[in-house]
Design an enzyme around this catalytic site. Structure first.
Site, PDB file in Angstrom:
ATOM      1  N   SER A   1       0.858  -1.138  -0.030  1.00 48.86           N
ATOM      2  CA  SER A   1       0.005   0.184  -0.063  1.00 48.86           C
ATOM      3  C   SER A   1       0.901   1.283  -0.193  1.00 48.86           C
ATOM      4  O   SER A   1       1.659   1.451  -0.875  1.00 48.86           O
ATOM      5  CB  SER A   1      -0.729  -0.157   1.274  1.00 48.86           C
ATOM      6  OG  SER A   1      -1.923   0.852   1.115  1.00 48.86           O
TER       7      SER A   1
ATOM      8  N   ASP B   1      -6.138  -3.633  -2.046  1.00 50.87           N
ATOM      9  CA  ASP B   1      -5.057  -3.247  -1.083  1.00 50.87           C
ATOM     10  C   ASP B   1      -4.302  -4.517  -0.548  1.00 50.87           C
ATOM     11  O   ASP B   1      -4.868  -5.439  -0.221  1.00 50.87           O
ATOM     12  CB  ASP B   1      -5.502  -2.335   0.092  1.00 50.87           C
ATOM     13  CG  ASP B   1      -4.347  -1.761   0.817  1.00 50.87           C
ATOM     14  OD1 ASP B   1      -3.320  -2.280   1.257  1.00 50.87           O
ATOM     15  OD2 ASP B   1      -4.427  -0.501   0.694  1.00 50.87           O
TER      16      ASP B   1
END
Length: 313
Positions: free
Chosen positions: A38, A184
């Site tokens: 991320s 993510d």
């Protein structure tokens, strides 16, 4: 001193990594390989491309982070429509601005695809929710019939940073035409230190992990009182439980824990003052870590200097 660096996810709180990098640079530590999830993938990509901590900080001062929140026009005109849009598009924001920004900044260092970096020098985590598996980029791209050397690093970063329901997920079509949806990387591994700490394979160099939370001994339990706190507790557990299994007591000694949980990971309205405060958190935590880190040759160096002086006398 060459090391491998791993950067956890954590949204805008990843700004704290800039301070950590600054201290590492001052202490003569350079990163041979990087990995991240991320927001940590953004930092890992910039470091791999040759950006210094000062340069990364300058990039952030040049832009208003709210520019990364690129809603659809219909959502702006009719606020109630954003929830219907979320139902169909799966995200409140498109995320294209973030990807474009990363692509532009990497290009300024001559880096566009994985072919522009030394093989194995960067690894990025994403979650393939179509097939229910964690993937490592660029390693797993061939599963989808994609040549890693042609794949844009900015796209890989965008895949890793697709916070569920916040940014649109990324859709990738494989060689058979099948659509695969990625979100993510923190959903399956928010802190992939296991990439460089395989107990079966001897390490070529030390590994330093940078994690945006206190150590497990210092963490406070989640206080679950309603549906909202239940969601936060579920999300935190989802992001951290997988990695906690891989962090033994020995591995913890190689991790810089940066406690920044008081700042929301999706607060894109940070002032320059708060950005500087986050940077300071990273500096302080890394300075404290290096004072006792087993691989850092500070005590050994002083001892050698003392011996040399004694032999001369």
């Amino acid at each position: 001193m060459d090391v491998d660096g791993v950067f956890s996810g954590g949204g805008v709180r990843a700004i704290a990594f800039i301070g950590a990098l600054k201290v590492a640079e001052e202490k003569g530590i350079s990163f041979k390989r990087t990995a991240g999830t991320s927001a940590g993938a953004i930092i890992a990509a910039f470091v791999a491309a040759g950006y210094t901590s000062d340069e990364i900080k300058e990039l952030l001062h040049e832009i208003d982070l709210r520019e990364f929140l690129d809603p659809r026009t219909i959502s702006i005109a009719f606020p109630f429509m954003k929830w219907l849009t979320l139902y169909w598009k799966l995200g409140l924001y498109k995320g294209k601005k973030l990807e474009q920004w990363v692509e532009e900044k990497l290009a300024e260092k001559g880096v566009r695809t994985f072919a522009d970096l030394e093989e194995g020098s960067i690894k990025i985590i994403a979650s393939d929710i179509t097939n229910g598996r964690l993937i490592v980029l660029p390693d797993d791209l061939e599963r989808y019939g994609i040549l890693p050397e042609r794949f844009k690093i900015a796209k890989a970063v965008r895949m890793s940073a697709s916070i569920p329901y916040f940014f649109d997920p990324i859709k990738i079509y494989d060689s058979t035409g099948k659509k695969n949806i990625f979100v993510d990387g923190g959903v399956l591994s928010n802190f992939p230190i296991w990439l460089f700490q395989d107990e079966k394979t001897p390490q070529e160099r030390p590994v330093i992990g940078f994690q945006l939370q206190p150590s497990q001994l210092d963490q406070r339990p989640n206080n679950i009182t309603n549906a909202i706190t239940l969601f936060h507790g579920l999300f935190d557990t989802m992001m951290d439980a997988h990695d906690a299994r891989h962090i033994s007591q020995a591995h913890s000694a190689d991790i810089v824990f940066i406690p920044v949980q008081q700042i929301s990971m999706i607060n894109f309205a940070l002032s320059h003052q708060v950005i500087d405060q986050l940077t300071d958190f990273g500096k302080e935590s890394t300075e404290k870590f290096l004072r006792t880190w087993r691989h850092y040759p500070n005590h050994n160096t002083r001892a050698k200097i003392t011996l040399k002086k004694s032999s001369i006398l």
